[in-house]
Design a protein around this motif. Structure first.
Motif, PDB file in Angstrom:
ATOM      1  N   LEU A  87       0.830  -1.208   0.000  1.00  0.00           N
ATOM      2  CA  LEU A  87       0.000   0.000   0.000  1.00  0.00           C
ATOM      3  C   LEU A  87       0.866   1.260   0.000  1.00  0.00           C
ATOM      4  O   LEU A  87       0.571   2.224  -0.693  1.00  0.00           O
ATOM      5  N   GLU A  88       1.939   1.248   0.768  1.00  0.00           N
ATOM      6  CA  GLU A  88       2.836   2.405   0.807  1.00  0.00           C
ATOM      7  C   GLU A  88       3.514   2.623  -0.541  1.00  0.00           C
ATOM      8  O   GLU A  88       3.786   3.758  -0.923  1.00  0.00           O
ATOM      9  N   ALA A  89       3.763   1.567  -1.267  1.00  0.00           N
ATOM     10  CA  ALA A  89       4.376   1.690  -2.585  1.00  0.00           C
ATOM     11  C   ALA A  89       3.398   2.266  -3.603  1.00  0.00           C
ATOM     12  O   ALA A  89       3.809   2.898  -4.577  1.00  0.00           O
ATOM     13  N   LEU A  90       2.097   2.076  -3.382  1.00  0.00           N
ATOM     14  CA  LEU A  90       1.099   2.573  -4.325  1.00  0.00           C
ATOM     15  C   LEU A  90       0.692   4.024  -4.068  1.00  0.00           C
ATOM     16  O   LEU A  90       0.149   4.673  -4.948  1.00  0.00           O
ATOM     17  N   ILE A  91       0.960   4.540  -2.882  1.00  0.00           N
ATOM     18  CA  ILE A  91       0.487   5.883  -2.542  1.00  0.00           C
ATOM     19  C   ILE A  91       1.065   6.959  -3.466  1.00  0.00           C
ATOM     20  O   ILE A  91       0.299   7.761  -4.011  1.00  0.00           O
TER      21      ILE A  91
END
Length: 54
Positions: free
Chosen positions: A5-9
């Protein structure tokens, strides 16, 4: 999972900002808005004594 999720933000944020930019450009290019803005600008110039020479 959290790392995914942090990579997609960042891409999601950039996509939202890009869409907002495109919407802003399209609104600015609206012919009715441009005509209204031009009319307001001309009225302001006619009312301004500095432009009319006093």
């Amino acid at each position: 999972m959290v790392a995914d999720l942090e990579a997609l933000i960042p891409p999601v944020v950039m996509a939202i900002l890009f869409i907002a930019l495109i919407v802003t450009i399209l609104r600015a290019q609206n012919p009715r808005r441009r005509a209204a803005a031009k009319a307001r600008e001309e009225a302001a110039e006619k009312a301004d004594p500095r432009i009319n020479g006093g």
